[in-house]
Design a protein around this motif. Sequence first.
Motif, PDB file in Angstrom:
ATOM      1  N   ILE A   1      96.660 -21.029 -11.767  1.00  0.00           N
ATOM      2  CA  ILE A   1      95.484 -20.273 -11.321  1.00  0.00           C
ATOM      3  C   ILE A   1      94.988 -20.770  -9.956  1.00  0.00           C
ATOM      4  CG2 ILE A   1      93.063 -19.791 -11.877  1.00  0.00           C
ATOM      5  CD1 ILE A   1      95.045 -18.329 -13.610  1.00  0.00           C
TER       6      ILE A   1
ATOM      7  N   PRO B   1     101.120 -15.515 -22.920  1.00  0.00           N
ATOM      8  CA  PRO B   1      99.683 -15.621 -22.604  1.00  0.00           C
ATOM      9  C   PRO B   1      99.418 -16.071 -21.177  1.00  0.00           C
ATOM     10  CG  PRO B   1     100.355 -17.266 -24.254  1.00  0.00           C
ATOM     11  CD  PRO B   1     101.508 -16.345 -24.066  1.00  0.00           C
TER      12      PRO B   1
ATOM     13  N   ILE C   1      96.898 -14.294 -18.561  1.00  0.00           N
ATOM     14  CA  ILE C   1      95.811 -15.043 -17.929  1.00  0.00           C
ATOM     15  C   ILE C   1      95.878 -14.913 -16.407  1.00  0.00           C
ATOM     16  CG2 ILE C   1      94.916 -17.375 -17.459  1.00  0.00           C
ATOM     17  CD1 ILE C   1      95.815 -18.086 -20.361  1.00  0.00           C
TER      18      ILE C   1
ATOM     19  N   VAL D   1      92.999 -13.080 -14.181  1.00  0.00           N
ATOM     20  CA  VAL D   1      92.208 -13.833 -13.196  1.00  0.00           C
ATOM     21  C   VAL D   1      92.430 -13.277 -11.788  1.00  0.00           C
ATOM     22  CG1 VAL D   1      91.922 -16.074 -12.086  1.00  0.00           C
ATOM     23  CG2 VAL D   1      92.100 -15.934 -14.574  1.00  0.00           C
TER      24      VAL D   1
END
Lengths: 259, 281
Positions: free
Chosen positions: A116, A196, A200, A204
Amino acid sequence: MDVTRTVGLDRNDVIAAAKSIYSLVLLLLLWEFVAQYDMVHSYFLPPLSDVLATFYELTADGTMLEHAYLTFRRAMAGLLLACLLGIVVGVLAARNRIMGWFWDPIIEVGYPVPVIALVPVFMFWFGTGDLSKIMLVAVGCFWPVAINARNATREVDENLVWSARMMGTSDRRLLRRVVVPAAAPGIISGVQIALPIALIVTFVFEMVAGGGGLGHLEIQGVRSFESAQVYASLIAIMIVGFTLDRGLRYLRGRLLVWT
Amino acid sequence: MNRTQTHRQHPSNAESAHETMVDGHVTITELEKVYESGDERTTAIEDFSVTVPSGEFLGVVGPSGCGKSTLLYLVAGFLEQTTGTIAVDSDPIDGPGTDRGVVFQDYALFPWRTVMGNVTYGLEEKGVGKEKRQATAQRFIDMMDLDGFEDKYPKELSGGMKQRVALARTLAYDPKILLMDEPFGALDQPLRESLQDHLIDIWRELEKTVIFITHDVEEAVYLSERVLIMTRHPGTKKTTVNIELDRTQPREELVLSDEYTTTKNDVWQSLREETTPGGEH
Ligand SMILES: Nc1ncnc2c1ncn2[C@@H]1O[C@H](COP(=O)(O)OP(=O)(O)OP(=O)(O)O)[C@@H](O)[C@H]1O
Ligand SMILES: [Mg+2]
């Protein structure tokens, strides 16, 4: 894996499922109650019934499907890319010395990096479009796929490889004929772990960079003080995640009937 | 024990001694295998020579850790020797080949393939057409009393059935030489005996050369035409014992016969010298 456990349901499974739903229903009722009686400001937590109404509206006018499709497409494209690269790299790193020498340290370092953190970097480099999102998803999913493929390949029983070689399998065909099928359970576990992560990262990135998708829809709800939309998006992403996870499990059961 | 037999046999001498060695004979000459891991060197096999004429059933016994598996895997071409040569029909081997088939102690079946899929594997690799493949495989599946289990996966089979599938798989692609590493070691007595008798029938019918490793003296004597006894670690050939039994009699009578008991004791004594500390060698 026992096939009957995933396909058929026995008494215990039914009871277990009822119990898990039971607690969930209780929580949802609590949510409705707390919100209806204004114990929490409705901006923070609108009543469940409002959220469901919004969810229904957004679904009925096609908005929800459109955004869900965008998220789904990005996550799947990135995951697929990661699978192609990750399986090849992981298997080769385990079977080939030079590939192992090159990739092993990279995999060790890359795996724990919180992907991320790279969203802004990717926005710099590749912009905010689909390509940028898909690439970051691929980067995030690559590590678990590669590391699981590598470990599973390393653990392939040497006797299986020898069996194949004595029956005339050439070194070149060995990967396809024996190594990959033997490592398949571990390889597929890697894909299941990556799923997953794909969602995610997509979610995001959409929140930060826009361009449609459920993440975008959710953050839009925040910006326009539509908190029911925020929770409706959340429900949508949960449904998408749940469906994909079940789909992957089903696929695993079909592919690995022999385990 | 005839100690002169422990001397090296030169392939040329050995060959002239056996006129029947046409196809599937194995000549091992001054074989040595040293495992190297880091600084550690373990000599597993040294100064090992033997000739196995084509069609012979050779049993190999030796104390645990003496290098029996190493020997077999060297002959299979899975491991590379440090020095010496291994030749099949006078050609030095170069890695694994379809002229040799191994039956592993832990079966090593492909778990993602059905019984039929396992047995046809070698034929697929040979490029045999689908119908011929299935027919050949079916023959060996039937021979091993596995009919009805063609579509089962290995995990659905018992240990004895897995071992029979492994045997069928190896026989199906028709290697001249069968290399067996304690194949029945994990099975219970009745099952082991039935598979032993099965194996004798197959060996007679298909005329294979068999090198059969076991730590069970009775099994070696019961099955083999000749038993090779290895010294304890590092393994070398101690001696070979010819087994001459009247195979026409049923098992119950054979195991009670004097020849059987005497030969068994000879082998057992020779092996015992290797397993007792301070023994000969
Ligand atoms: N990969 C390896 N690396 C180093 N040493 C090894 C290796 N494999 C076997 N050895 C050593 O070589 C020797 C012979 O081993 P091997 O497995 O051939 O014996 P074995 O006669 O088959 O024993 P067992 O009857 O217990 O099966 C042993 O001392 C063992 O420790
Ligand atoms: Mg062994």
